[in-house]
Design a protein around this motif. Sequence first.
Motif, PDB file in Angstrom:
ATOM      1  N   SER A  10     -30.445 -12.784  18.460  1.00 45.32           N
ATOM      2  CA  SER A  10     -29.272 -13.640  18.309  1.00 45.32           C
ATOM      3  C   SER A  10     -29.705 -15.081  18.056  1.00 45.32           C
ATOM      4  O   SER A  10     -30.449 -15.673  18.845  1.00 45.32           O
ATOM      5  N   THR A  11     -29.277 -15.629  16.920  1.00 39.15           N
ATOM      6  CA  THR A  11     -29.700 -16.976  16.538  1.00 39.15           C
ATOM      7  C   THR A  11     -28.487 -17.859  16.267  1.00 39.15           C
ATOM      8  O   THR A  11     -27.350 -17.410  16.288  1.00 39.15           O
ATOM      9  N   GLY A  12     -28.759 -19.106  15.953  1.00 36.63           N
ATOM     10  CA  GLY A  12     -27.705 -20.065  15.656  1.00 36.63           C
ATOM     11  C   GLY A  12     -27.489 -21.020  16.810  1.00 36.63           C
ATOM     12  O   GLY A  12     -27.795 -20.710  17.961  1.00 36.63           O
ATOM     13  N   LYS A  13     -26.971 -22.201  16.499  1.00 35.33           N
ATOM     14  CA  LYS A  13     -26.659 -23.193  17.532  1.00 35.33           C
ATOM     15  C   LYS A  13     -25.389 -22.737  18.241  1.00 35.33           C
ATOM     16  O   LYS A  13     -24.349 -22.559  17.613  1.00 35.33           O
ATOM     17  N   SER A  14     -25.505 -22.535  19.546  1.00 37.39           N
ATOM     18  CA  SER A  14     -24.418 -21.889  20.293  1.00 37.39           C
ATOM     19  C   SER A  14     -23.550 -22.899  21.023  1.00 37.39           C
ATOM     20  O   SER A  14     -23.984 -23.562  21.956  1.00 37.39           O
ATOM     21  N   TYR A  15     -22.304 -22.995  20.555  1.00 40.79           N
ATOM     22  CA  TYR A  15     -21.296 -23.818  21.217  1.00 40.79           C
ATOM     23  C   TYR A  15     -20.145 -22.911  21.622  1.00 40.79           C
ATOM     24  O   TYR A  15     -18.981 -23.148  21.300  1.00 40.79           O
ATOM     25  N   PHE A  16     -20.529 -21.829  22.315  1.00 41.73           N
ATOM     26  CA  PHE A  16     -19.575 -20.817  22.744  1.00 41.73           C
ATOM     27  C   PHE A  16     -19.905 -20.413  24.176  1.00 41.73           C
ATOM     28  O   PHE A  16     -20.908 -20.829  24.751  1.00 41.73           O
ATOM     29  N   LEU A  17     -19.041 -19.584  24.746  1.00 43.26           N
ATOM     30  CA  LEU A  17     -19.233 -19.104  26.114  1.00 43.26           C
ATOM     31  C   LEU A  17     -20.097 -17.855  26.119  1.00 43.26           C
ATOM     32  O   LEU A  17     -20.167 -17.163  25.102  1.00 43.26           O
ATOM     33  N   ALA A  19     -20.925 -20.390  29.479  1.00 39.25           N
ATOM     34  CA  ALA A  19     -21.193 -21.826  29.499  1.00 39.25           C
ATOM     35  C   ALA A  19     -22.636 -22.177  29.840  1.00 39.25           C
ATOM     36  O   ALA A  19     -22.992 -23.356  29.838  1.00 39.25           O
ATOM     37  N   HIS A  20     -23.479 -21.173  30.133  1.00 42.96           N
ATOM     38  CA  HIS A  20     -24.879 -21.471  30.433  1.00 42.96           C
ATOM     39  C   HIS A  20     -25.731 -21.610  29.168  1.00 42.96           C
ATOM     40  O   HIS A  20     -26.943 -21.816  29.257  1.00 42.96           O
ATOM     41  N   GLY A  21     -25.083 -21.514  27.981  1.00 44.01           N
ATOM     42  CA  GLY A  21     -25.800 -21.777  26.746  1.00 44.01           C
ATOM     43  C   GLY A  21     -26.952 -20.828  26.486  1.00 44.01           C
ATOM     44  O   GLY A  21     -28.080 -21.259  26.245  1.00 44.01           O
ATOM     45  N   LYS A  22     -26.657 -19.516  26.502  1.00 45.95           N
ATOM     46  CA  LYS A  22     -27.669 -18.476  26.286  1.00 45.95           C
ATOM     47  C   LYS A  22     -28.847 -18.620  27.245  1.00 45.95           C
ATOM     48  O   LYS A  22     -30.000 -18.453  26.880  1.00 45.95           O
ATOM     49  N   GLY A  23     -28.513 -18.961  28.496  1.00 47.72           N
ATOM     50  CA  GLY A  23     -29.527 -18.992  29.555  1.00 47.72           C
ATOM     51  C   GLY A  23     -30.131 -20.348  29.829  1.00 47.72           C
ATOM     52  O   GLY A  23     -30.778 -20.541  30.871  1.00 47.72           O
ATOM     53  N   LYS A  24     -29.924 -21.323  28.949  1.00 48.11           N
ATOM     54  CA  LYS A  24     -30.561 -22.636  29.129  1.00 48.11           C
ATOM     55  C   LYS A  24     -30.094 -23.339  30.401  1.00 48.11           C
ATOM     56  O   LYS A  24     -30.873 -24.075  31.015  1.00 48.11           O
ATOM     57  N   ALA A  25     -28.831 -23.131  30.763  1.00 50.44           N
ATOM     58  CA  ALA A  25     -28.288 -23.851  31.915  1.00 50.44           C
ATOM     59  C   ALA A  25     -28.080 -22.960  33.137  1.00 50.44           C
ATOM     60  O   ALA A  25     -27.375 -23.347  34.073  1.00 50.44           O
ATOM     61  N   LEU A  26     -28.681 -21.777  33.155  1.00 47.04           N
ATOM     62  CA  LEU A  26     -28.609 -20.975  34.372  1.00 47.04           C
ATOM     63  C   LEU A  26     -29.295 -21.710  35.524  1.00 47.04           C
ATOM     64  O   LEU A  26     -30.296 -22.400  35.303  1.00 47.04           O
ATOM     65  N   PRO A  27     -28.777 -21.592  36.744  1.00 47.95           N
ATOM     66  CA  PRO A  27     -29.410 -22.251  37.878  1.00 47.95           C
ATOM     67  C   PRO A  27     -30.887 -21.848  38.009  1.00 47.95           C
ATOM     68  O   PRO A  27     -31.238 -20.681  37.794  1.00 47.95           O
ATOM     69  N   GLU A  28     -31.739 -22.799  38.381  1.00 44.88           N
ATOM     70  CA  GLU A  28     -33.187 -22.556  38.402  1.00 44.88           C
ATOM     71  C   GLU A  28     -33.579 -21.429  39.360  1.00 44.88           C
ATOM     72  O   GLU A  28     -34.409 -20.583  39.031  1.00 44.88           O
TER      73      GLU A  28
END
Length: 465
Positions: A10-17, A19-28
């Motif tokens: 899955s590619t592309g700049k993701s501005y969709f739900l 809300a963790h942004g394909k894992g980037k913002a998941l809690p550490e």
Amino acid sequence: MSLEKFLLNSTGKSYFLPAHGKGKALPEKFKGLLRKKPGVWDLPELPGLGGPLIRDGVVARSQDLSALESGAENCWYGVNGATGLLQAALFSVARPKQFVLMPRNVHRSVIQACILGEINPILYDLPFDEELGHYLPPDVNCLSNAFKKIKTKGIDIVAVILLNPTYQGYSSNLKSLIKEIHKYDLPVLVDEAHGTYFCIDFPGKLPDSALSAGADLVINSLHKSAQGLAQTAVLWSQGMRVDPVSIERSLLLIQTTSPSSLLLASCESALRVLRSKKGQRKIKNRIDNALKFREKLIKKGIPLVNNHDPLRLILNTAKIGVSGFEADEFFISNGVIAELPDPGCLTFCLGFAPHTDFVYSLESVFKKLLNFYKERPPLPIFIKPPLKSLRVPAISISNAWKLDHKKVELINSVGEVSADFICPYPPGIPIIIPGEKLDSEIVSWLISHHSKWPSQIPNYIRVVS
């Protein structure tokens, strides 16, 4: 292509739900759990672990702590989305044959709960923006008028549902609405799926949360407006109007008896971030960045819509003569994926991941879009669906769903009773629900709008035989 391969590629700049942004913002800490040997976290309701409806164990203690720290009296984690919790919450406040007042833009999962529980929905009308084609949130006058009309019909309602914020991030003055409803001593259930992070204290930049506004029951989707995985959600209760025992009995009907321990852990970690100082600092930084993005884009002449959720940016495509669906296809072909297209707009959900190149990406693709659709005039105004200001199904919604039905062309459906949902926009928001009698005005509107929503408004509809 297999599902596994699609997810890996899955590619592309993701501005969709989510809300963790394909894992980037998941809690550490949660990321740390995912790095463990695959499957070690896939556990049953072991002694000591428990589950959302078991009074002992780690899950129960986690829910109690979440309630305490959030100012609620009770908390239940959900692992089949906000849908399951919304339905259980409705069952806890209404019995079969009783009436519940809800807004025109309520999610279809609530209507489906009415089918299951043989509950009668009464839908009240909302303000409408003709330029954008968007329903807007209600104010106190809107709600007061609905109560007056209900009284003239001699109907007794047992609860009121509010939806706040909307998919596009429009928000009401919840405190005034809830205060008005509580005058009648009715419980208020708020579908706050898209507003979980409104609980952060950030004066002037976020609307009030439903809990702080005094709602009796609140449902949050933790993947739509917090940093949880898909299917994670939470139900809060406070006050004396709804018995917690009734809520738990309703949850037993709807929730799985084998909840995913991974999703339960995700519920806990997403809520922990919202309560932690470090987590709040990061979210506030995301909000500030989003507000700066908006300001820069407007200065560059990008037509954005005013709303109340800073993490939702709405591009007004109608203004340049392009439908949101056309714009969505164009953006995707250029590697930028938004969350929600509709006939006049395209909504981008920034979520909680960093998006340092958002302004550049949106501006560059928008310029290409303008060049591709050269000198189009603005789209004509959007016509509001001609629905009654207070909609009561002609027959029981449950009967309409269960009775024998037949399939007819939409053009031949005038005078029939719908056995179907028609949900053109946003996803899951019904124009037509089972049990409604189809008059010539609404059928004409549906036919005329088929070209705008060809995949959402069908040529045929199921009606009660």
